[in-house]
Enzyme design. Structure first.
Site, PDB file in Angstrom:
ATOM      1  CD  GLU A  23      -2.718   1.302  -0.145  1.00  0.00           C
ATOM      2  OE1 GLU A  23      -3.416   0.352  -0.449  1.00  0.00           O
ATOM      3  OE2 GLU A  23      -2.455   2.208  -0.736  1.00  0.00           O
TER       4      GLU A  23
ATOM      5  CE  LYS B 289       4.966   0.975   1.669  1.00  0.00           C
ATOM      6  NZ  LYS B 289       4.219   2.246   1.319  1.00  0.00           N
TER       7      LYS B 289
ATOM      8  CB  CYS C  32       5.961   3.551   7.221  1.00  0.00           C
ATOM      9  SG  CYS C  32       4.363   2.831   7.485  1.00  0.00           S
TER      10      CYS C  32
END
Ligand code: NAD
Ligand code: UGA
Length: 463
Positions: free
Chosen positions: A162, A221, A277
């Site tokens: 995502e 990612k 993150c």
């Protein structure tokens, strides 16, 4: 396979918004989001959608539309797994706090638990989707657990990371730059990819859906986050040089950003990036590089984190120095605690570290943040374990009203770029403060001319 039932394990900042948008855009698919955290699920089911646990602009409207129709939130993990054809794993993957790889590697215990639970329950073939951000080659471990502990049914593992950013999650999900799906190169793998492509095709055009092998998808990612964070550390490194030389970082950013090869986004100098993150994922990348013996690669990426820690420290040091080298018993007001605007998430927010430094110098911190509670703020400080929670409670308080928060303060520090801060009556704030009244703008948010004209001593990042 025609998909009619999806389940998502993990009702957090990714699982909640992502599934809400899938449910809104695919009314023919039943979407169930499950979590072990009952309090969180209860909040997702609150009759007033303004009380859902995650604040994102536009999210409560989507939840109100889809919830009860084809969007469900539940703690019944087993039933949801049993019924679903596609199972998204969207649980947290924090930095390990113990054992091998402590402080660097991703902690995959929640991922493994999910894999074991899926294996135990699944009685028919399933597609398992890695939605969480994972180290490259995690799918191999998941597959091994599923195949060795399952009931003999077939599993296909897809990687579908995502890319949403908090604060803009809904628009990012509705208009993604791309959807990335990695799958096995076998016929079964390609079929699984097609099933997931068909879900996204309900609202995303095919040219934006990129399919790759699993490892490329997993690594892309971490790479995307590393490149984004690198831009912030690069501009922040230049901000310190600007302060020494009289150059202005906003002007420098504008000047380089007009080069189409560089581009203008992600060049805002700040007190340092926060969030759940960037730090975690770069540390994980460093750990992976080290584990393959690639020490130069590891050192290269680790420098992004070192620069970011330096930027946070530099900001607190600047406050202390400017306030005549002592902040003991001085009231310093923080406007903002969240790691960025338009979110109630505070994980790794720069504010936590700056407050911690100032409290160590015996400052009294007053916080106003439109979406963050005192309970959360104190929990963030306690988590650092620098001092006892009683000491933290005695050193920091929060206010529901920004004008009250600023009253009698020696200085104001802007830690989050909430738009409302720009519209405050700054003259009124100035009048209520100790003099000289200082503003340390960690987000380069306010109008420096206006504040200086009022009488503030105003310092921004990189000028
Ligand atoms: P989060 O902590 O908000 O949510 C994770 C949820 O999973 C929690 O509510 C937790 O209770 C639940 N959970 C953990 N183990 C479980 C289990 N075995 N069964 C059921 N529920 C379980 O985390 P998040 O911010 O949503 O991040 C999830 C993943 O997505 C992470 O890997 C993160 O790196 C990645 N990611 C996050 C963002 C972001 O902006 N937050 C963006 C992209 C990717
Ligand atoms: C980031 C990425 O932008 C997402 O694409 C990714 O999906 C996500 O991480 C993730 O993997 O979790 P997020 O952390 O939610 O999203 O928010 P960002 O907008 O990237 O901001 C991160 C931090 O950098 C914030 O503290 C922000 O204030 C800071 N920042 C951002 C700057 O200091 N300067 C900038 O120019 C941009």
């Amino acid at each position: 396979m025609k998909i009619t039932k999806i389940c998502c394990i993990g009702a957090g900042y990714v699982g909640g918004p992502t599934m809400a948008v899938i449910a809104q855009k695919c009314p023919h698919i039943q979407v169930t989001v499950v979590d072990l955290n009952k309090e969180r699920i209860d909040a997702w089911n609150d009759t007033d959608t303004n009380n859902i646990p995650i604040y994102e602009p536009g999210l409560s409207t989507i939840v109100a539309e889809a919830r009860g129709r084809n969007l469900f939130f539940s703690t019944n993990v087993e039933q949801a797994i049993d019924e679903a054809q596609i199972i998204f794993i969207s649980v947290n993957t924090p930095t390990k706090t113990y054992g091998k790889g402590k402080g660097m590697a991703a902690d995959l215990k929640y991922i493994e638990l999910c894999a074991r639970q899926i294996a135990k329950i699944a009685k028919d073939n399933k597609i398992v989707v890695e939605k969480s951000t994972l180290p490259v080659r995690t799918a191999e471990a998941i597959k091994s657990i599923l195949d060795n502990t399952g009931n003999g049914v077939q599993f296909q593992i897809l990687s579908n990371p995502e890319f949403l950013a908090e604060g803009t999650a809904v628009t990012d999900l509705l208009n993604p730059d791309r959807i990335l799906i990695g799958g096995d190169e076998s016929i079964e793998g390609q079929k699984a990819i097609t099933s997931l492509v068909d879900v996204y095709s309900n609202w995303v055009s095919k040219d934006k859906i990129l399919t790759t092998n699993v490892w490329s998808s997993e690594l892309s990612k971490l790479t995307a986050n590393a490149f984004l964070a690198q831009r912030i550390s690069s501009i922040n490194a230049m901000s310190e040089l600007c302060e020494k030389t009289g150059a202005n970082i906003t002007e420098v950013a504008d000047a380089i950003g007009m080069d189409s090869r560089i581009g203008s986004k992600f060049l805002k100098a700040s007190v340092g990036f926060g969030g759940s993150c960037f730090q975690k994922d770069i540390l994980n990348l460093v750990y992976i590089a080290k584990s393959y013996g690639l020490n130069e690669v590891a050192d290269y990426w680790e420098q992004i984190i070192i620069m970011n820690d330096h930027q946070k420290k530099r900001f607190s040091n600047k406050i202390i120095q400017t306030l005549y080298n002592t902040v003991a018993d001085k009231k310093i007001t923080f406007l903002g605690w969240a790691f960025k605007k338009d979110t109630n998430d505070t994980r790794e927010s720069a504010a936590i570290y700056v407050a911690n430094d100032l409290i160590s110098e015996q400052a009294k911190i007053a916080v106003y943040d439109p979406k963050v509670s005192l309970k959360k703020i104190l929990a963030d400080l306690d988590y650092l374990e620098t001092r006892t929670s009683v000491e933290n409670t005695n050193s920091l308080t929060s206010f529901d009203n920004p004008y009250e928060a600023c009253k009698n303060a020696h200085a104001i520090a802007i830690l989050t770029e909430w738009d409302e801060f720009k519209d405050y009556d700054w003259q009124k704030i100035y009048d209520s403060m100790q003099k000289p009244a200082f503003v340390f703008d960690g987000r380069n948010l306010l109008n420096s001319q206006q504040l200086k004209a009022i009488g503030f001593v105003y310092q921004a990042i990189g000028s």
